[in-house]
Enzyme design. Structure first.
Site, PDB file in Angstrom:
ATOM      1  CB  VAL A 356      -0.950   0.086   1.226  1.00  0.00           C
ATOM      2  CG1 VAL A 356      -2.051  -0.928   1.133  1.00  0.00           C
ATOM      3  CG2 VAL A 356      -0.176  -0.021   2.517  1.00  0.00           C
ATOM      4  CD  GLU A 357      -0.740   5.280   2.683  1.00  0.00           C
ATOM      5  OE1 GLU A 357       0.185   6.014   3.038  1.00  0.00           O
ATOM      6  OE2 GLU A 357      -1.884   5.312   3.172  1.00  0.00           O
ATOM      7  N   GLY A 358       2.093   2.905  -2.285  1.00  0.00           N
ATOM      8  CA  GLY A 358       3.253   2.738  -3.152  1.00  0.00           C
ATOM      9  C   GLY A 358       3.972   1.458  -2.790  1.00  0.00           C
TER      10      GLY A 358
END
Ligand code: COS
Length: 379
Positions: A356-358
């Site tokens: 997540v979040e990259g």
């Protein structure tokens, strides 16, 4: 940790152990999210920790916030994640919203009465976020949104969404950011994802079908949506990193407790040097990750977000969480693989922290791009 942070984390730890821990095994198995549990954390002041007091926040630092998230994650990674995503939404509103937008949306979020969510990803636009296809067509008095957002943390339980949609041509410069609220005509929830971990945190599709969003809900100006998203993600990545530290610390604590109590070959398994080396390596990685998180958080507190450090902290801490939770299951052996002990849950919850979040591969891209820039600036 300073005295305030020690006091904060110790009382938060007691609250989490008493109010959240007893439900986690059951709720993980059933996939139950409890709004009242999130709101309980709000009463504790952790749902709007870094926001200014004038909008109902606690006005504390990112360093304080990271220790708080770490503490919550030791009991529940999913509730810590719900707080971190809602807090990222608040930061975006604070940094990029106008006065009216801040006054309208922040107080319900900072108090924890409502949840905020962030909608960037689409089925074909994950790492390549700038290729998103959801459109926002300008009409009289606002925009009409069409498209589907995927894998949205708190989808369906959140009330305020920051939605990135295309108002212009291809690429990052054609993206704008909008505030969309639950209940707007043309906005509905799609498929609820079945996941390996984070089972108490709902993940859902957001569907926009001719959804009218008034002009006043545009953040900044047209074409600035990608910068809004990336600015939010710098903060979000540090928060995810601190959650990873909490996840790893809990697994380490469980592994030590078990290794000291478990007897084999007439001695505690902790006394075998093979295990001591494993446990020492686990502790080393957790401590190194925590220091890196604090360093990145300091850059946010100084008002100069260091994207390279934020990505480094996210990469290091989440890889550590995956390794340490896996090793903890190994140390507990057969029972570690069962839900009798929480380590298997923390191992499942760790995996998506690397995504997540990259993804962690994207974090390496961000780090390498910064290194090239720094090198070229000094060449
Ligand atoms: N803060 C503010 N602005 C930023 C920024 C940051 N950290 N990083 C990039 N930008 C800006 C750039 O400055 C550029 O704007 P200008 O042209 O006005 O200067 C714009 O954003 C586009 O940047 P770039 O050209 O680097 O974009 P790319 O399409 O090459 O994408 C990556 C860069 C891969 C790093 C980006 O797409 C990314 O982070 N992808 C992962 C997305 C993600 O995390 N998804 C998870 C969603 S939440 S679970």
């Amino acid at each position: 940790m300073n005295d305030f942070q020690k006091e904060l984390t110790s009382s938060l730890e007691k609250y989490c152990e008493a109010a959240i821990e007893p439900h986690m095994e059951h709720d993980d198995a059933e996939g139950t999210f409890r709004l009242e549990m999130f709101q309980g954390l709000g009463e504790y002041g952790v749902t709007g920790m870094t926001q200014p007091e004038e909008y109902g926040g606690a006005g504390l630092s990112y360093q304080d916030y990271c220790y708080a998230l770490e503490t919550i994650a030791k009991t529940s990674v999913p509730y810590a994640v719900t707080i971190s995503v809602s807090s990222m939404t608040q930061t975006i509103l604070k940094e990029f919203g106008n006065q009216k937008q801040k006054e309208t949306y922040l107080p319900a979020l900072t108090s924890g009465q409502e949840i905020g969510a962030f909608a960037l990803s689409e089925s074909h636009a994950g790492s390549d976020a700038a290729s998103l296809k959801t459109t926002a067509k300008k009409v009289d008095g606002g925009y009409v949104l069409n498209g589907t957002k995927m894998w949205i943390t708190s989808g369906g339980v959140a009330k305020t969404y920051i939605v990135m949609a295309r108002t212009g041509g291809a690429g990052a410069k054609g993206v704008s950011a909008f505030i969309v609220t639950d209940g707007m005509a043309g906005f509905s929830y799609g498929k609820a994802e079945k996941k390996m971990g984070w089972k108490t945190s709902p993940t859902r599709e957001l569907v926009f079908e001719n959804c009218f969003v008034p002009d006043e809900n545009l953040l900044l100006e047209e074409g600035k949506g990608f910068n809004v998203a990336m600015g939010g993600l710098d903060r979000g990545r540090v928060a995810i990193a601190s959650i990873a530290v909490g996840c790893a610390q809990r697994a380490l604590d469980e592994a030590i407790r078990y290794a000291l109590g478990r007897q084999q070959f007439n001695q505690p398994i902790f006394d075998f040097q093979g295990l001591q080396f494993m446990i020492a390596d686990m502790a080393l990685e957790v401590e190194a990750s925590r220091l890196m998180v604090q360093q990145a958080a300091l850059s946010l507190d100084n008002g100069k977000p260091n994207s390279k450090l934020c990505s480094m902290a996210k990469l290091k801490a989440t890889d550590t969480a995956m390794k340490v939770t896996t090793d903890a299951v190994q140390i507990l052996g057969g029972v570690g693989y069962t839900s009798e002990y929480p380590v298997e849950r923390f191992m499942r919850d760790a995996k998506v922290l690397q995504i997540v979040e990259g993804t962690n591969q994207i974090q390496k891209v961000v780090i390498a791009r910064h290194l090239r820039k720094e090198y070229e600036a000094h060449a």
